[in-house]
Structures are given as C-alpha cells and as structure tokens.
Write an enzyme that holds these catalytic residues in place. Structure first.
Site, PDB file in Angstrom:
ATOM      1  CE  LYS A 188      -7.527 -64.699  85.017  1.00 40.92           C
ATOM      2  NZ  LYS A 188      -7.200 -63.122  84.383  1.00 40.92           N
ATOM      3  CE1 TYR A 212     -10.582 -66.020  84.244  1.00 43.99           C
ATOM      4  CE2 TYR A 212     -12.059 -66.296  87.471  1.00 43.99           C
ATOM      5  CZ  TYR A 212     -11.275 -65.712  85.471  1.00 43.99           C
ATOM      6  OH  TYR A 212     -11.487 -63.991  86.428  1.00 43.99           O
TER       7      TYR A 212
HETATM    8  N1  LIG Z   1     -15.110 -58.926  86.784  1.00 41.13           N
HETATM    9  C1  LIG Z   1     -14.774 -59.362  87.768  1.00 41.13           C
HETATM   10  O1  LIG Z   1     -15.453 -59.721  88.379  1.00 41.13           O
HETATM   11  C2  LIG Z   1     -13.159 -60.062  87.566  1.00 41.13           C
HETATM   12  C3  LIG Z   1     -13.167 -60.576  88.770  1.00 41.13           C
HETATM   13  C4  LIG Z   1     -11.706 -61.072  89.325  1.00 41.13           C
HETATM   14  C5  LIG Z   1     -10.829 -60.632  88.004  1.00 41.13           C
HETATM   15  N2  LIG Z   1     -11.189 -61.037  86.700  1.00 41.13           N
HETATM   16  C6  LIG Z   1      -9.870 -60.336  85.539  1.00 41.13           C
HETATM   17  O2  LIG Z   1     -10.153 -59.410  85.499  1.00 41.13           O
HETATM   18  C7  LIG Z   1      -9.817 -59.318  84.065  1.00 41.13           C
HETATM   19  C8  LIG Z   1     -10.865 -58.123  83.299  1.00 41.13           C
HETATM   20  O3  LIG Z   1     -12.205 -58.960  83.486  1.00 41.13           O
HETATM   21  P1  LIG Z   1     -13.404 -58.421  82.796  1.00 41.13           P
HETATM   22  O4  LIG Z   1     -14.087 -58.718  83.716  1.00 41.13           O
HETATM   23  O5  LIG Z   1     -13.313 -56.788  82.645  1.00 41.13           O
HETATM   24  O6  LIG Z   1     -13.107 -58.726  81.442  1.00 41.13           O
HETATM   25  P2  LIG Z   1     -14.035 -59.062  79.765  1.00 41.13           P
HETATM   26  O7  LIG Z   1     -15.656 -58.231  80.230  1.00 41.13           O
HETATM   27  O8  LIG Z   1     -14.501 -60.705  79.521  1.00 41.13           O
HETATM   28  O9  LIG Z   1     -13.260 -59.029  79.139  1.00 41.13           O
HETATM   29  C9  LIG Z   1     -12.200 -58.987  78.791  1.00 41.13           C
HETATM   30  C10 LIG Z   1     -10.798 -58.688  77.871  1.00 41.13           C
HETATM   31  O10 LIG Z   1     -10.264 -59.213  77.254  1.00 41.13           O
HETATM   32  C11 LIG Z   1     -10.102 -58.983  75.916  1.00 41.13           C
HETATM   33  N3  LIG Z   1      -9.467 -61.033  75.720  1.00 41.13           N
HETATM   34  C12 LIG Z   1     -10.074 -61.735  75.623  1.00 41.13           C
HETATM   35  N4  LIG Z   1      -9.212 -62.753  75.086  1.00 41.13           N
HETATM   36  C13 LIG Z   1      -8.422 -62.319  74.718  1.00 41.13           C
HETATM   37  C14 LIG Z   1      -6.814 -62.805  73.815  1.00 41.13           C
HETATM   38  N5  LIG Z   1      -7.017 -64.304  73.619  1.00 41.13           N
HETATM   39  N6  LIG Z   1      -6.542 -61.808  73.550  1.00 41.13           N
HETATM   40  C15 LIG Z   1      -6.056 -60.647  73.723  1.00 41.13           C
HETATM   41  N7  LIG Z   1      -7.741 -59.895  74.656  1.00 41.13           N
HETATM   42  C16 LIG Z   1      -8.230 -60.915  74.822  1.00 41.13           C
HETATM   43  C17 LIG Z   1     -11.198 -59.592  75.008  1.00 41.13           C
HETATM   44  O11 LIG Z   1     -11.706 -58.997  74.152  1.00 41.13           O
HETATM   45  P3  LIG Z   1     -12.401 -58.985  73.677  1.00 41.13           P
HETATM   46  O12 LIG Z   1     -13.683 -57.536  73.085  1.00 41.13           O
HETATM   47  O13 LIG Z   1     -11.776 -59.110  71.945  1.00 41.13           O
HETATM   48  O14 LIG Z   1     -12.480 -60.062  73.795  1.00 41.13           O
HETATM   49  C18 LIG Z   1     -11.799 -58.124  76.505  1.00 41.13           C
HETATM   50  O15 LIG Z   1     -11.934 -56.802  76.393  1.00 41.13           O
HETATM   51  C19 LIG Z   1      -9.510 -60.614  83.284  1.00 41.13           C
HETATM   52  O16 LIG Z   1      -8.479 -60.754  83.532  1.00 41.13           O
HETATM   53  C20 LIG Z   1      -9.927 -61.299  84.509  1.00 41.13           C
HETATM   54  O17 LIG Z   1     -10.101 -62.639  84.361  1.00 41.13           O
HETATM   55  C21 LIG Z   1     -12.530 -59.862  86.426  1.00 41.13           C
END
Ligand SMILES: NC(=O)c1ccc[n+]([C@@H]2O[C@H](COP(=O)([O-])OP(=O)(O)OC[C@H]3O[C@@H](n4cnc5c(N)ncnc54)[C@H](OP(=O)(O)O)[C@@H]3O)[C@@H](O)[C@H]2O)c1
Length: 273
Positions: free
Chosen positions: A172, A168
């Site tokens: 990134k 992952y």
């Molecule tokens: N949560 C954290 O602590 C954290 C920390 C650092 C960075 N981030 C980054 O922040 C962003 C959001 O994180 P999150 O925690 O909200 O993630 P999440 O809950 O897993 O949500 C991921 C989102 O991306 C969509 N997605 C996944 N694959 C896709 C594809 N092929 N095409 C279009 N949409 C797609 C999912 O849609 P579906 O519902 O259709 O699956 C969902 O809406 C990510 O880029 C993650 O790497 C998060």
C-alpha cells in the site's frame, strides 16, 4: 450524468460504494469485478430496479481484461469518465497478524505473498490508472481515488509501533507513491489522484473468530494501540459509515484545493481513525 467506475464491487467497501452511489439515479455506475455472473445475481436480487448499474469483468492481474473493461466503459459513457474509484485490492491474510521478522524467517512464503500483494495492489492499479486516465481526461469531475490504508503511514507505523501486516502495508505504501506519480504528471490537466484510507472497516478482515489464539492476541494489541491513538475507537465501523465519509472527502477534494497526490483518511486529514 456523472459516471463512476469502481473496482472490486463484489463485496466489502466496493459493494457499498456501488450501493450508495447508484442510489442516486443521476449517477451512472460501472462496477468492475472478477466474477461478473455472481455479482450480477446479487445486484439483480438487491437492486432489481436500478438501471444505472453496469458490470464489467476485470482482474487486476490480467492486463487484457482491464484494457477490455476500459474500452467497454468508453462505449457505455461515450468516451468519458468522471470518477474512478480503485477500490479492489488484496488484503493478504497470511502476514496480517505477523511481524516483519516472523515473515522474513519464512523466506519463500514471504516472497510469494509480497509479490502477490505487489502484483495486485501496485502493478494492477498502475495498469488500471493508466488505462482509464484517457477517459478521465475527457470527463468533468476528473477524480481518481485509490483506496489505501492509514496503516501504511510512516508516522503511524513508527509512533504507534504498528509491527504487524508488513507485506500488505508495504504494497500500500508503494501504491501511494504510484498514485502521487500519476498526480505529478497530470495535475496540470486538473486531474485529482488521491490515496484515501477508509479507516478500520468491518468487512471481515478483523473478525476475531477467524484468528487462532496468537492472532487474536495480536488483534487485541492492535485495537489497544488504536484506542491509545484515537480514544473514541470502539472497533471497525460499518462499510456504510466509512463510504459515507469517503464520499464526502471525494466531493471536497480537488487539485485546486491542494489535494493532488495526497494520502489522507476518510476524515479528510492525516487522522487515520
Ligand atoms: N476494510 C478495511 O478496514 C480497510 C482498511 C484500509 C484499507 N482498505 C482498503 O479498501 C479496499 C477494499 O477493502 P475491503 O475491506 O472491502 O476488501 P475485501 O472485502 O477483501 O474486498 C476486496 C475486493 O477486491 C477484489 N479483488 C481482489 N483481488 C482482485 C484482483 N486481482 N482483481 C480485481 N479485483 C480484486 C475482490 O474481488 P473478489 O470478490 O473477486 O475476491 C473484492 O471485491 C482495499 O483496497 C483495502 O486495502 C480496507
């Protein structure tokens, strides 16, 4: 009326970006999702009176769907876009609590998961940024924000011995470079491309209940490293708090202020938690 495109608004941080930004009726929000019908139902249930939300179908691994989403966005906005928030991404769970040695010892699965991470987080977002940049050029704000993670910061990995989630975070790290390359090309046009880490946020990925015993121990070790790095760390924060912080960085950051191509946190610095 400032216009925003946000990817991955079905849940997690994307949903919260859409919720907070569309709370201001002056903002026009276009959310891109894989399953449009599902998100439409949720929007209708939770925001029955928000007419400033539009949903479009788009999958980061389907170039034609992204191209259609860019064309449909142009129809809604009249050919411009102020902000693109490239939030959607794959947080691959398979390697989440494994070391690089452990994943490399399962060579076929390692290749499969790394290629999927790269296909979505790197290649998908390159397509997205390329297809939406012509609209951003015509916009006022000219800001492209790509969600990254402080876990991909080289100093953070090395100085804190963050030895898990290799695949992952590799994706990134590559994504950060793609963002900087767009910045190097378009900073002259005043377009901000920024990699932004939201911190550790409670969207379910670090829920100990989903882990087996070994994974739980790894997660606890990770939290301990986070506490040593940031003694105030009490666990993942709410999406509401993370998005509020991210939006204040997005408001402040610009090419003129020196943020072009930068990789920073929700605090606007290299302090990741
Ligand atoms: N949560 C954290 O602590 C954290 C920390 C650092 C960075 N981030 C980054 O922040 C962003 C959001 O994180 P999150 O925690 O909200 O993630 P999440 O809950 O897993 O949500 C991921 C989102 O991306 C969509 N997605 C996944 N694959 C896709 C594809 N092929 N095409 C279009 N949409 C797609 C999912 O849609 P579906 O519902 O259709 O699956 C969902 O809406 C990510 O880029 C993650 O790497 C998060």
């Amino acid at each position: 009326m400032p216009s925003w495109v946000i990817t991955g608004v079905s849940r997690g941080l994307g949903w919260e970006f859409m919720r907070q930004i569309s709370n201001d009726p002056n903002n026009l929000v276009i959310g891109i999702v894989r399953n449009k019908e599902e998100t439409e139902k949720r929007v209708a249930a939770e925001f029955p009176s928000r007419s400033n939300i539009h949903l479009l179908q788009g999958d980061l691994v389907d170039y034609a769907s992204l191209k259609a989403a860019a064309e449909d966005t142009a129809k809604i906005t009249g050919g411009t876009l102020d902000y693109l928030v490239a939030n959607a991404g794959l947080v691959s769970h398979w390697d989440h609590m494994q070391t690089i040695e452990e994943v490399a010892n399962q060579p076929e699965k390692m290749e499969e998961v790394l290629l999927e991470d790269i296909k979505i987080n790197v290649i998908g977002n390159i397509h997205l940024l390329n297809l939406f940049t012509p609209l951003i050029k015509q916009g006022q704000a000219k800001k492209v924000i790509v969600l990254s993670t402080g876990h991909a910061d080289l100093d953070m990995i090395s100085q804190r011995n963050l030895d898990i989630a290799p695949l992952y975070t590799i994706s990134k790290g590559a994504q950060n470079i793609a963002v900087s390359k767009f910045s190097a090309l378009y900073a002259k046009d005043g377009i901000l491309y920024l990699s932004l880490s939201p911190g550790a946020v409670d969207t379910g990925h670090l829920d100990l209940n989903h882990f087996n015993e070994k994974e739980q121990q790894r997660a606890k070790d990770l939290f301990q490293k986070f506490v040593e790095y940031a003694p105030h760390f009490k666990g993942p924060v709410s999406p509401e708090s993370a998005v509020k912080d991210c939006l204040s960085v997005i408001e402040k950051a610009s090419v003129n202020e020196g943020y072009g191509g930068a990789f920073i946190s929700h605090l606007g610095t290299k302090q990741w938690l």
